[in-house]
Write an enzyme that holds these catalytic residues in place. Sequence first.
Site, PDB file in Angstrom:
ATOM      1  N   ASP A 396     -13.054   1.598 -29.124  1.00 51.08           N
ATOM      2  CA  ASP A 396     -13.177   2.558 -30.072  1.00 51.08           C
ATOM      3  C   ASP A 396     -14.803   2.908 -30.054  1.00 51.08           C
ATOM      4  O   ASP A 396     -15.001   3.796 -29.250  1.00 51.08           O
ATOM      5  CB  ASP A 396     -12.669   1.730 -31.366  1.00 51.08           C
ATOM      6  CG  ASP A 396     -12.856   2.854 -32.546  1.00 51.08           C
ATOM      7  OD1 ASP A 396     -13.272   3.866 -32.554  1.00 51.08           O
ATOM      8  OD2 ASP A 396     -12.100   2.367 -33.597  1.00 51.08           O
ATOM      9  N   ASP A 452      -3.325  -3.751 -36.077  1.00 47.74           N
ATOM     10  CA  ASP A 452      -2.954  -4.039 -37.556  1.00 47.74           C
ATOM     11  C   ASP A 452      -3.576  -3.382 -38.575  1.00 47.74           C
ATOM     12  O   ASP A 452      -4.620  -2.660 -38.113  1.00 47.74           O
ATOM     13  CB  ASP A 452      -3.256  -5.728 -37.760  1.00 47.74           C
ATOM     14  CG  ASP A 452      -4.922  -5.621 -37.926  1.00 47.74           C
ATOM     15  OD1 ASP A 452      -5.528  -5.151 -36.914  1.00 47.74           O
ATOM     16  OD2 ASP A 452      -5.388  -6.283 -39.160  1.00 47.74           O
ATOM     17  N   ARG A 458       1.442  -5.705 -36.770  1.00 55.53           N
ATOM     18  CA  ARG A 458       1.060  -6.312 -35.363  1.00 55.53           C
ATOM     19  C   ARG A 458       2.077  -6.428 -34.493  1.00 55.53           C
ATOM     20  O   ARG A 458       2.289  -6.183 -33.193  1.00 55.53           O
ATOM     21  CB  ARG A 458       0.212  -7.652 -35.435  1.00 55.53           C
ATOM     22  CG  ARG A 458      -1.101  -7.443 -35.724  1.00 55.53           C
ATOM     23  CD  ARG A 458      -1.868  -8.667 -35.553  1.00 55.53           C
ATOM     24  NE  ARG A 458      -3.095  -9.091 -36.050  1.00 55.53           N
ATOM     25  CZ  ARG A 458      -4.244  -8.451 -35.856  1.00 55.53           C
ATOM     26  NH1 ARG A 458      -4.412  -7.784 -34.657  1.00 55.53           N
ATOM     27  NH2 ARG A 458      -5.666  -8.814 -36.515  1.00 55.53           N
TER      28      ARG A 458
HETATM   29  C1  PRP Z   1     -10.305  -3.895 -32.134  1.00 56.77           C
HETATM   30  C2  PRP Z   1     -10.112  -4.218 -30.765  1.00 56.77           C
HETATM   31  C3  PRP Z   1     -11.355  -4.267 -30.094  1.00 56.77           C
HETATM   32  C4  PRP Z   1     -12.306  -3.788 -31.166  1.00 56.77           C
HETATM   33  C5  PRP Z   1     -12.736  -2.347 -30.633  1.00 56.77           C
HETATM   34  O1  PRP Z   1     -10.419  -5.391 -32.816  1.00 56.77           O
HETATM   35  O2  PRP Z   1      -8.985  -5.202 -30.327  1.00 56.77           O
HETATM   36  O3  PRP Z   1     -11.815  -5.557 -29.948  1.00 56.77           O
HETATM   37  O4  PRP Z   1     -11.556  -3.249 -32.294  1.00 56.77           O
HETATM   38  O5  PRP Z   1     -13.527  -1.642 -31.428  1.00 56.77           O
HETATM   39  P1  PRP Z   1     -15.120  -1.097 -31.162  1.00 56.77           P
HETATM   40  O6  PRP Z   1     -14.865  -0.333 -29.603  1.00 56.77           O
HETATM   41  O7  PRP Z   1     -15.241   0.024 -32.338  1.00 56.77           O
HETATM   42  O8  PRP Z   1     -15.761  -1.990 -31.116  1.00 56.77           O
HETATM   43  P2  PRP Z   1     -10.161  -5.347 -34.380  1.00 56.77           P
HETATM   44  O9  PRP Z   1     -11.646  -5.301 -34.932  1.00 56.77           O
HETATM   45  O10 PRP Z   1      -9.224  -4.590 -35.103  1.00 56.77           O
HETATM   46  O11 PRP Z   1      -9.920  -6.849 -34.537  1.00 56.77           O
HETATM   47  P3  PRP Z   1      -8.259  -7.370 -34.221  1.00 56.77           P
HETATM   48  O12 PRP Z   1      -8.293  -7.301 -32.468  1.00 56.77           O
HETATM   49  O13 PRP Z   1      -8.361  -9.100 -34.513  1.00 56.77           O
HETATM   50  O14 PRP Z   1      -7.276  -6.837 -34.613  1.00 56.77           O
END
Ligand code: PRP
Length: 477
Positions: A396, A452, A458
Amino acid sequence: MGKQTLGFNKAFVEIAKALNSNSNTGEKLHLLVKATARALGVRGCSLMLLDAQRKRFFHTASQGLSERYLRKGYLEAGKSLAELLNGKAMAILDVETDPRVQFKELALQEQISSIMSVPVETGGEMVGILRAYSRIQREFTAAEEQFLFTVANLAGAALESGRTNEEEHPTESGQEPSPRPAPLTSEIKPVSFAHPSEEEFARLLDFYQIEWVYEPRSFPLQFEGRATEMFTPDFYLPALDLYVEMTTMKPGLTREKNRKVRHLRELYPDVNIKLLARRDYDRLLAKYGHGPLAGAKTHGVGRVLFSDSQVQKRVSQLAKEISQDYEGRYPVLVGVLRGVFCFLADLMRYLTVPADVDFMAISYYRGGDGKAVRVTKDVDIDLAGRDVLLVEDIVDTGMTLSFVLNYLKSRKPASLQVCTLLDKRVRRLADVSLKYVGFEVPDEFLIGYGLDYEEEYRNLPFIALLKREKQVKKPKT
Ligand code: PRP
């Protein structure tokens, strides 16, 4: 009267005229540095002001220096500026050998051999530096030094009157304020942000240990023989070489900012600037459970973006590509928990090369509690000398990935590549390089296949948009 004295007098006349005009402070300073460079017969001249964090001096008005030099060449206030901090001039005769030069390579590429600097003060406090840059190696005479001190005093007066005018006649919405000097003190004072969203953004950057500078410098945008319009981005992230401008929810102001950013990109194609629209930023915060869009009531699954079979087809294609690239090798797949578990499990089963698998987990942003990101579960396999493939469900902002990659690099792998199922490129801040990408996705909240919303969804075999119960009211700006 000598030729040089005549030149100085001519410069004083020009500067006095500019200071007495009804131009804004940015324009006045631009004329000031231009007249100074001409009078000294030097390659360039720059007025560097302390940023709002009081940590660095940034080029605010300059003449004769390249965009590349201006962008990178800020000065750390705490370093090598002892003479200036004591109100004295600082002469650098040879840029190549003088240890006080902070950006030697850049200065040499810019063909700068000697630099003369004097402090700029307002109300007895140092707020900036006036610098003259010479292409040929030279000593500056006492008369030249005196000239620079006088010009620095005039610059201080222009800054002071700009500040007073601003206080007496606050700028109308949509107009850029004139460059603001910030007094230099030995301790670093907290920044005063113009908007709470900027403060929250700074906290998010702090969490991911991404260094930032608030309101680093002003870019001249309009020239009518002089700079008549300036633009000051909200943030500069030195490690990413990225400026970030945050917009508000007011359509009029957003349009104006969009125009300025477009103009800035045209004029300074090398400048990397990202416009972070307020709504996009609120969505970003909602991911961490913060901001006005967090906790919005939902009633489930919205439009399906990728069906079960579309996901499986793409995962098998990625596995095929990876298997070809890693033929004859034995890679380690590292997944960042938790969202990645569905994708990683399927990806592994489609691979035709043998592979190890391991997981790591990191802490997540929970608002500004002062804690920085940390590894909460480390990989168990020794990665030294191994071909590591980091697997993510979604990239992201790229801040997670950038932290994780730096961490994994310290384990000295033979190679390190990234595979992500989803790439939300539009929201990228940290520009990380992705070798394998499943799908590029829009800036929407996605659920399913490991992703999620507050731990729900999930288990869906497909990837869908999260459906919100009602449109959330626009927050007041
Ligand atoms: C999501 C995904 C990445 C992160 C990317 O994790 O798994 O690790 O977001 O986001 P970024 O590029 O903005 O840093 P999330 O925080 O949703 O946790 P999860 O994997 O435990 O659902």
